[in-house]
Scaffold this motif. Structure first.
Motif, PDB file in Angstrom:
ATOM      1  N   MET A  11      30.620  12.288  21.337  1.00 46.55           N
ATOM      2  CA  MET A  11      30.465  12.620  22.734  1.00 46.55           C
ATOM      3  C   MET A  11      29.166  12.002  23.221  1.00 46.55           C
ATOM      4  SD  MET A  11      29.925  16.253  24.747  1.00 46.55           S
ATOM      5  CE  MET A  11      31.032  17.110  23.720  1.00 46.55           C
ATOM      6  N   GLU A  12      29.177  11.561  24.447  1.00 44.91           N
ATOM      7  CA  GLU A  12      27.997  10.961  25.057  1.00 44.91           C
ATOM      8  C   GLU A  12      27.771  11.620  26.409  1.00 44.91           C
ATOM      9  OE1 GLU A  12      27.332   6.651  24.517  1.00 44.91           O
ATOM     10  OE2 GLU A  12      27.434   6.616  26.708  1.00 44.91           O
ATOM     11  N   ILE A  13      26.539  12.049  26.648  1.00 49.74           N
ATOM     12  CA  ILE A  13      26.185  12.663  27.927  1.00 49.74           C
ATOM     13  C   ILE A  13      25.213  11.740  28.640  1.00 49.74           C
ATOM     14  CG2 ILE A  13      25.123  14.652  29.055  1.00 49.74           C
ATOM     15  CD1 ILE A  13      25.952  16.304  26.587  1.00 49.74           C
ATOM     16  N   ASP A  14      25.642  11.229  29.780  1.00 55.41           N
ATOM     17  CA  ASP A  14      24.833  10.305  30.568  1.00 55.41           C
ATOM     18  C   ASP A  14      23.956  11.104  31.529  1.00 55.41           C
ATOM     19  OD1 ASP A  14      23.743   8.295  32.118  1.00 55.41           O
ATOM     20  OD2 ASP A  14      25.668   7.545  32.848  1.00 55.41           O
ATOM     21  N   LEU A  15      22.645  11.012  31.368  1.00 49.75           N
ATOM     22  CA  LEU A  15      21.698  11.758  32.194  1.00 49.75           C
ATOM     23  C   LEU A  15      21.130  10.942  33.346  1.00 49.75           C
ATOM     24  CD1 LEU A  15      19.727  13.473  29.284  1.00 49.75           C
ATOM     25  CD2 LEU A  15      21.564  14.452  30.669  1.00 49.75           C
ATOM     26  N   SER A  16      21.668   9.768  33.588  1.00 50.74           N
ATOM     27  CA  SER A  16      21.085   8.868  34.589  1.00 50.74           C
ATOM     28  C   SER A  16      21.155   9.413  36.012  1.00 50.74           C
ATOM     29  CB  SER A  16      21.743   7.490  34.524  1.00 50.74           C
ATOM     30  OG  SER A  16      23.127   7.589  34.817  1.00 50.74           O
ATOM     31  N   THR A  26      15.127  24.876  33.058  1.00 50.79           N
ATOM     32  CA  THR A  26      15.317  25.336  31.679  1.00 50.79           C
ATOM     33  C   THR A  26      16.765  25.737  31.412  1.00 50.79           C
ATOM     34  OG1 THR A  26      14.536  27.541  32.298  1.00 50.79           O
ATOM     35  CG2 THR A  26      12.926  26.024  31.322  1.00 50.79           C
ATOM     36  N   ALA A  27      17.515  26.140  32.438  1.00 52.64           N
ATOM     37  CA  ALA A  27      18.937  26.456  32.244  1.00 52.64           C
ATOM     38  C   ALA A  27      19.702  25.193  31.829  1.00 52.64           C
ATOM     39  CB  ALA A  27      19.533  27.055  33.508  1.00 52.64           C
ATOM     40  N   GLY A  28      19.406  24.072  32.481  1.00 57.82           N
ATOM     41  CA  GLY A  28      20.033  22.804  32.103  1.00 57.82           C
ATOM     42  C   GLY A  28      19.632  22.389  30.703  1.00 57.82           C
ATOM     43  N   LEU A  29      18.381  22.594  30.367  1.00 55.64           N
ATOM     44  CA  LEU A  29      17.905  22.275  29.026  1.00 55.64           C
ATOM     45  C   LEU A  29      18.608  23.144  27.991  1.00 55.64           C
ATOM     46  CD1 LEU A  29      15.967  20.770  27.142  1.00 55.64           C
ATOM     47  CD2 LEU A  29      14.256  22.524  27.662  1.00 55.64           C
ATOM     48  N   GLN A  30      18.790  24.435  28.291  1.00 57.16           N
ATOM     49  CA  GLN A  30      19.486  25.326  27.367  1.00 57.16           C
ATOM     50  C   GLN A  30      20.920  24.874  27.125  1.00 57.16           C
ATOM     51  OE1 GLN A  30      18.976  29.132  29.230  1.00 57.16           O
ATOM     52  NE2 GLN A  30      17.072  29.556  28.148  1.00 57.16           N
ATOM     53  N   LEU A  31      21.577  24.364  28.162  1.00 53.14           N
ATOM     54  CA  LEU A  31      22.938  23.857  27.991  1.00 53.14           C
ATOM     55  C   LEU A  31      22.961  22.638  27.071  1.00 53.14           C
ATOM     56  CD1 LEU A  31      24.381  24.221  31.590  1.00 53.14           C
ATOM     57  CD2 LEU A  31      25.016  25.526  29.551  1.00 53.14           C
ATOM     58  N   ILE A  40      20.797  21.989  24.706  1.00 48.99           N
ATOM     59  CA  ILE A  40      20.516  22.490  23.359  1.00 48.99           C
ATOM     60  C   ILE A  40      21.776  23.107  22.757  1.00 48.99           C
ATOM     61  CG2 ILE A  40      19.219  24.229  22.049  1.00 48.99           C
ATOM     62  CD1 ILE A  40      16.880  23.703  24.022  1.00 48.99           C
ATOM     63  N   LEU A  41      22.526  23.875  23.556  1.00 48.56           N
ATOM     64  CA  LEU A  41      23.766  24.485  23.086  1.00 48.56           C
ATOM     65  C   LEU A  41      24.779  23.425  22.672  1.00 48.56           C
ATOM     66  CD1 LEU A  41      25.622  26.978  22.726  1.00 48.56           C
ATOM     67  CD2 LEU A  41      26.282  26.654  25.120  1.00 48.56           C
ATOM     68  N   VAL A  42      24.932  22.395  23.501  1.00 51.67           N
ATOM     69  CA  VAL A  42      25.867  21.310  23.174  1.00 51.67           C
ATOM     70  C   VAL A  42      25.450  20.632  21.873  1.00 51.67           C
ATOM     71  CG1 VAL A  42      26.679  19.035  23.909  1.00 51.67           C
ATOM     72  CG2 VAL A  42      26.624  20.921  25.544  1.00 51.67           C
ATOM     73  N   LYS A  43      24.165  20.365  21.711  1.00 56.53           N
ATOM     74  CA  LYS A  43      23.661  19.718  20.494  1.00 56.53           C
ATOM     75  C   LYS A  43      23.913  20.602  19.273  1.00 56.53           C
ATOM     76  CE  LYS A  43      21.222  16.741  18.069  1.00 56.53           C
ATOM     77  NZ  LYS A  43      21.559  15.342  17.912  1.00 56.53           N
ATOM     78  N   ARG A  44      23.586  21.893  19.381  1.00 54.51           N
ATOM     79  CA  ARG A  44      23.763  22.818  18.265  1.00 54.51           C
ATOM     80  C   ARG A  44      25.234  22.919  17.856  1.00 54.51           C
ATOM     81  NH1 ARG A  44      22.072  28.481  19.761  1.00 54.51           N
ATOM     82  NH2 ARG A  44      24.172  28.501  20.590  1.00 54.51           N
ATOM     83  N   GLU A  45      26.108  23.028  18.842  1.00 59.15           N
ATOM     84  CA  GLU A  45      27.536  23.140  18.539  1.00 59.15           C
ATOM     85  C   GLU A  45      28.096  21.846  17.969  1.00 59.15           C
ATOM     86  OE1 GLU A  45      29.431  25.970  18.542  1.00 59.15           O
ATOM     87  OE2 GLU A  45      27.445  26.856  18.828  1.00 59.15           O
ATOM     88  N   SER A  46      27.575  20.713  18.419  1.00 59.17           N
ATOM     89  CA  SER A  46      28.045  19.438  17.863  1.00 59.17           C
ATOM     90  C   SER A  46      27.623  19.297  16.404  1.00 59.17           C
ATOM     91  CB  SER A  46      27.525  18.267  18.693  1.00 59.17           C
ATOM     92  OG  SER A  46      26.157  18.021  18.448  1.00 59.17           O
ATOM     93  N   ARG A 105      25.381  12.286  21.878  1.00 60.61           N
ATOM     94  CA  ARG A 105      24.242  11.441  22.247  1.00 60.61           C
ATOM     95  C   ARG A 105      23.908  11.630  23.707  1.00 60.61           C
ATOM     96  NH1 ARG A 105      23.766   5.671  21.051  1.00 60.61           N
ATOM     97  NH2 ARG A 105      24.668   5.557  23.103  1.00 60.61           N
ATOM     98  N   LEU A 106      22.621  11.646  23.988  1.00 59.78           N
ATOM     99  CA  LEU A 106      22.155  11.645  25.367  1.00 59.78           C
ATOM    100  C   LEU A 106      21.786  10.207  25.708  1.00 59.78           C
ATOM    101  CD1 LEU A 106      19.799  14.771  25.355  1.00 59.78           C
ATOM    102  CD2 LEU A 106      22.252  14.667  25.851  1.00 59.78           C
ATOM    103  N   THR A 107      22.264   9.733  26.835  1.00 58.22           N
ATOM    104  CA  THR A 107      21.985   8.355  27.243  1.00 58.22           C
ATOM    105  C   THR A 107      21.514   8.326  28.691  1.00 58.22           C
ATOM    106  OG1 THR A 107      24.248   7.950  27.993  1.00 58.22           O
ATOM    107  CG2 THR A 107      23.753   7.432  25.687  1.00 58.22           C
ATOM    108  N   GLY A 108      20.980   7.202  29.118  1.00 60.10           N
ATOM    109  CA  GLY A 108      20.604   6.992  30.507  1.00 60.10           C
ATOM    110  C   GLY A 108      19.611   8.013  31.022  1.00 60.10           C
TER     111      GLY A 108
END
Length: 81
Positions: free
Chosen positions: A1-6, A13-18, A20-26, A34-37
């Motif tokens: 999975m790739e999440i584009d942050l561009s 911090t709510a967005g950051l927590q999400l 972190i949750l995605v990373k932990r579950e992956s 991966r976080l990109t852009g």
């Protein structure tokens, strides 16, 4: 999975927590994410909370950011002639 942050203009911090949750579950599922852009806003939050290394994704620094950070060295870290 790739999440584009561009397109991220603001992140709290709510967005950051999400993220972190995605990373932990992956990691738990054994599926890489991966976080990109990285936008300026997302980089600001990741660096503020010292989490860029946790996500482990390469961060591309724009020439504008590189120029801005090179001029902000403190007096103690500047090289003397």
């Amino acid at each position: 999975m790739e999440i584009d942050l561009s397109s991220v203009d603001e992140m709290d911090t709510a967005g950051l927590q999400l993220l972190i949750l995605v990373k932990r579950e992956s990691l738990r599922a054994g599926k890489p994410v991966r976080l990109t852009g990285h936008s300026d806003a997302s980089l600001d939050v990741l660096h503020r909370y010292n989490l860029a290394g946790y996500f482990g994704d390469p961060v591309v620094i724009s020439p504008r950011e590189r120029k801005k950070s090179s001029g902000t060295r403190s007096r103690a870290t500047r090289r003397r002639p």
